[in-house]
Design an enzyme around this catalytic site. Structure first.
Site, PDB file in Angstrom:
ATOM      1  N   HIS A 145      45.382  44.174  38.553  1.00  0.00           N
ATOM      2  CA  HIS A 145      44.848  44.034  37.195  1.00  0.00           C
ATOM      3  C   HIS A 145      45.853  43.260  36.343  1.00  0.00           C
ATOM      4  O   HIS A 145      47.059  43.509  36.433  1.00  0.00           O
ATOM      5  CB  HIS A 145      44.591  45.426  36.592  1.00  0.00           C
ATOM      6  CG  HIS A 145      43.976  45.352  35.243  1.00  0.00           C
ATOM      7  ND1 HIS A 145      42.640  45.050  35.047  1.00  0.00           N
ATOM      8  CD2 HIS A 145      44.513  45.501  34.002  1.00  0.00           C
ATOM      9  CE1 HIS A 145      42.380  45.026  33.757  1.00  0.00           C
ATOM     10  NE2 HIS A 145      43.499  45.300  33.095  1.00  0.00           N
TER      11      HIS A 145
ATOM     12  N   ASN B   4      43.686  35.545  44.218  1.00  0.00           N
ATOM     13  CA  ASN B   4      44.475  36.640  44.798  1.00  0.00           C
ATOM     14  C   ASN B   4      44.132  36.834  46.276  1.00  0.00           C
ATOM     15  O   ASN B   4      45.013  37.139  47.088  1.00  0.00           O
ATOM     16  CB  ASN B   4      44.254  37.937  44.016  1.00  0.00           C
ATOM     17  CG  ASN B   4      45.121  37.997  42.778  1.00  0.00           C
ATOM     18  OD1 ASN B   4      46.338  38.134  42.879  1.00  0.00           O
ATOM     19  ND2 ASN B   4      44.515  37.852  41.606  1.00  0.00           N
TER      20      ASN B   4
ATOM     21  N   GLU C  14      38.780  57.094  40.454  1.00  0.00           N
ATOM     22  CA  GLU C  14      37.394  56.937  39.989  1.00  0.00           C
ATOM     23  C   GLU C  14      37.285  56.295  38.603  1.00  0.00           C
ATOM     24  O   GLU C  14      36.187  56.069  38.107  1.00  0.00           O
ATOM     25  CB  GLU C  14      36.705  58.308  39.995  1.00  0.00           C
ATOM     26  CG  GLU C  14      36.507  58.812  41.406  1.00  0.00           C
ATOM     27  CD  GLU C  14      36.049  60.259  41.459  1.00  0.00           C
ATOM     28  OE1 GLU C  14      35.592  60.772  40.417  1.00  0.00           O
ATOM     29  OE2 GLU C  14      36.172  60.865  42.534  1.00  0.00           O
ATOM     30  N   GLY C  15      38.416  56.000  37.962  1.00  0.00           N
ATOM     31  CA  GLY C  15      38.362  55.433  36.614  1.00  0.00           C
ATOM     32  C   GLY C  15      38.294  53.911  36.626  1.00  0.00           C
ATOM     33  O   GLY C  15      38.172  53.275  37.669  1.00  0.00           O
ATOM     34  N   VAL C  16      38.376  53.336  35.422  1.00  0.00           N
ATOM     35  CA  VAL C  16      38.375  51.879  35.295  1.00  0.00           C
ATOM     36  C   VAL C  16      39.828  51.413  35.214  1.00  0.00           C
ATOM     37  O   VAL C  16      40.513  51.671  34.237  1.00  0.00           O
ATOM     38  CB  VAL C  16      37.625  51.443  34.015  1.00  0.00           C
ATOM     39  CG1 VAL C  16      37.677  49.925  33.847  1.00  0.00           C
ATOM     40  CG2 VAL C  16      36.192  51.927  34.059  1.00  0.00           C
TER      41      VAL C  16
ATOM     42  N   ILE D  62      32.828  48.755  38.985  1.00  0.00           N
ATOM     43  CA  ILE D  62      33.515  50.043  39.037  1.00  0.00           C
ATOM     44  C   ILE D  62      33.039  50.759  40.294  1.00  0.00           C
ATOM     45  O   ILE D  62      31.834  50.970  40.481  1.00  0.00           O
ATOM     46  CB  ILE D  62      33.208  50.865  37.774  1.00  0.00           C
ATOM     47  CG1 ILE D  62      33.720  50.096  36.559  1.00  0.00           C
ATOM     48  CG2 ILE D  62      33.846  52.245  37.847  1.00  0.00           C
ATOM     49  CD1 ILE D  62      33.108  50.542  35.259  1.00  0.00           C
TER      50      ILE D  62
ATOM     51  N   GLU E 150      50.756  37.785  39.716  1.00  0.00           N
ATOM     52  CA  GLU E 150      49.793  38.540  40.536  1.00  0.00           C
ATOM     53  C   GLU E 150      49.918  38.117  41.998  1.00  0.00           C
ATOM     54  O   GLU E 150      49.916  38.954  42.902  1.00  0.00           O
ATOM     55  CB  GLU E 150      48.360  38.280  40.047  1.00  0.00           C
ATOM     56  CG  GLU E 150      48.066  38.823  38.666  1.00  0.00           C
ATOM     57  CD  GLU E 150      46.591  38.663  38.294  1.00  0.00           C
ATOM     58  OE1 GLU E 150      45.725  38.877  39.150  1.00  0.00           O
ATOM     59  OE2 GLU E 150      46.318  38.325  37.131  1.00  0.00           O
TER      60      GLU E 150
ATOM     61  N   GLY F 162      38.818  33.989  43.661  1.00  0.00           N
ATOM     62  CA  GLY F 162      39.543  34.426  44.848  1.00  0.00           C
ATOM     63  C   GLY F 162      40.959  33.908  45.004  1.00  0.00           C
ATOM     64  O   GLY F 162      41.452  33.774  46.124  1.00  0.00           O
TER      65      GLY F 162
ATOM     66  N   ASN G 149      44.036  47.877  43.902  1.00  0.00           N
ATOM     67  CA  ASN G 149      43.455  46.907  42.969  1.00  0.00           C
ATOM     68  C   ASN G 149      44.581  46.189  42.249  1.00  0.00           C
ATOM     69  O   ASN G 149      45.677  46.730  42.090  1.00  0.00           O
ATOM     70  CB  ASN G 149      42.595  47.659  41.941  1.00  0.00           C
ATOM     71  CG  ASN G 149      41.966  46.736  40.906  1.00  0.00           C
ATOM     72  OD1 ASN G 149      41.434  45.677  41.242  1.00  0.00           O
ATOM     73  ND2 ASN G 149      42.050  47.114  39.635  1.00  0.00           N
TER      74      ASN G 149
HETATM   75  C1  GAR Z   1      42.667  38.428  38.365  1.00  0.00           C
HETATM   76  O1  GAR Z   1      43.361  38.069  37.203  1.00  0.00           O
HETATM   77  C2  GAR Z   1      42.642  39.929  38.539  1.00  0.00           C
HETATM   78  O2  GAR Z   1      43.837  40.551  38.139  1.00  0.00           O
HETATM   79  C3  GAR Z   1      41.497  40.310  37.643  1.00  0.00           C
HETATM   80  O3  GAR Z   1      40.532  39.343  37.901  1.00  0.00           O
HETATM   81  C4  GAR Z   1      41.182  38.122  38.239  1.00  0.00           C
HETATM   82  C5  GAR Z   1      40.610  37.617  39.531  1.00  0.00           C
HETATM   83  O4  GAR Z   1      41.127  36.344  39.830  1.00  0.00           O
HETATM   84  N1  GAR Z   1      41.049  41.648  37.903  1.00  0.00           N
HETATM   85  C6  GAR Z   1      40.668  42.487  36.965  1.00  0.00           C
HETATM   86  O5  GAR Z   1      40.616  42.205  35.784  1.00  0.00           O
HETATM   87  C7  GAR Z   1      40.303  43.872  37.464  1.00  0.00           C
HETATM   88  N2  GAR Z   1      40.034  44.732  36.387  1.00  0.00           N
HETATM   89  P1  GAR Z   1      41.023  35.772  41.292  1.00  0.00           P
HETATM   90  O6  GAR Z   1      39.563  35.850  41.686  1.00  0.00           O
HETATM   91  O7  GAR Z   1      41.496  34.352  41.161  1.00  0.00           O
HETATM   92  O8  GAR Z   1      41.895  36.608  42.194  1.00  0.00           O
END
Ligand code: GAR
Length: 208
Positions: free
Chosen positions: A102, A11, A135-137, A85, A167, A9, A100
């Site tokens: 990424h 982010n 709806e994609g990944v 997803i 991020e 968590g 989202n």
């Molecule tokens: C982050 O790096 C985020 O971008 C990634 O998971 C991590 C979560 O970190 N998300 C994905 O890969 C989505 N496909 P956090 O729990 O410390 O925010």
């Protein structure tokens, strides 16, 4: 904002911290997780934010999650390390209101282990992306991206940490743009209003 998170968590924390700033036009009011022990839930509790855990195996998992979000008056659903997803019924229910983050420059390296995929591919620049969810990944109209260099001695950990600092910058910024009405999506492409980025022409690569 309602935040969906499965893990540590960080982010989510960036969004909580941004929301505490009086000038920020949004705040986190609900955090839901598919993982009972997600540290994200603890961060939310510490911040006095309502939390909920829903077990993915439960009948109607996504319907219940959607009901909770709706009942709580959430305007924007933010996936922050939510490692599932989202099915079409959920995406359509909150169409245009789910975003989202990424850890790559999408559409490169969607899915799990994006940073390792970048290292394996030998790219010199990678980054992170905030996008509307379809709806994609890890697909959907891109709102913001930050470019992050891959350094010669990087391993997955050092690269992930470098990307993560960006991020934490672009996720709150993307929320701000949406909350202020500075972005809109036309034919699947995000456009900014004139005033959104007075100093650039829409491509954002934050420099430190
Ligand atoms: C982050 O790096 C985020 O971008 C990634 O998971 C991590 C979560 O970190 N998300 C994905 O890969 C989505 N496909 P956090 O729990 O410390 O925010």
């Amino acid at each position: 904002m309602g935040v969906l998170a499965s893990g540590r968590g960080s982010n989510l924390q960036a969004l909580i911290d941004a929301g505490r700033n009086a000038n920020f036009p949004a705040e986190v009011v609900l955090v839901l997780s598919d993982k009972k022990n997600a540290y994200a839930l603890e961060r939310a509790s510490l911040a006095g934010i309502r939390t909920g855990h829903l077990a993915p195996k439960e009948e109607g998992f996504y319907r219940k999650m959607g009901d909770e979000i709706e009942n709580y008056g959430v305007d924007l659903v933010c996936c922050a390390g939510f490692m599932r997803i989202l099915p079409p019924e959920f995406v359509n229910r909150f169409s245009g209101r789910i975003i989202n983050i990424h850890p790559s420059l999408l559409p490169s390296f969607p899915g799990l282990h994006a940073q390792k995929k970048a290292l394996d591919a030998g790219v010199r620049v990678t980054g992170c992306t905030v996008h509307f969810v379809d709806e994609g990944v890890d697909t959907g109209p891109i709102i913001l991206q930050a470019a992050v260099p891959v350094l010669p001695d990087d391993d997955e950990k050092t690269l992930s940490e470098r990307i993560l600092t960006y991020e934490h910058r672009i996720y709150p910024l993307a929320v701000r743009l949406i909350a202020e009405g500075s972005v809109r999506c036309i034919d699947g492409v995000v456009q900014y209003t004139e005033s959104a980025f007075p100093e650039s022409k829409g491509f954002i690569s934050p420099v430190s």
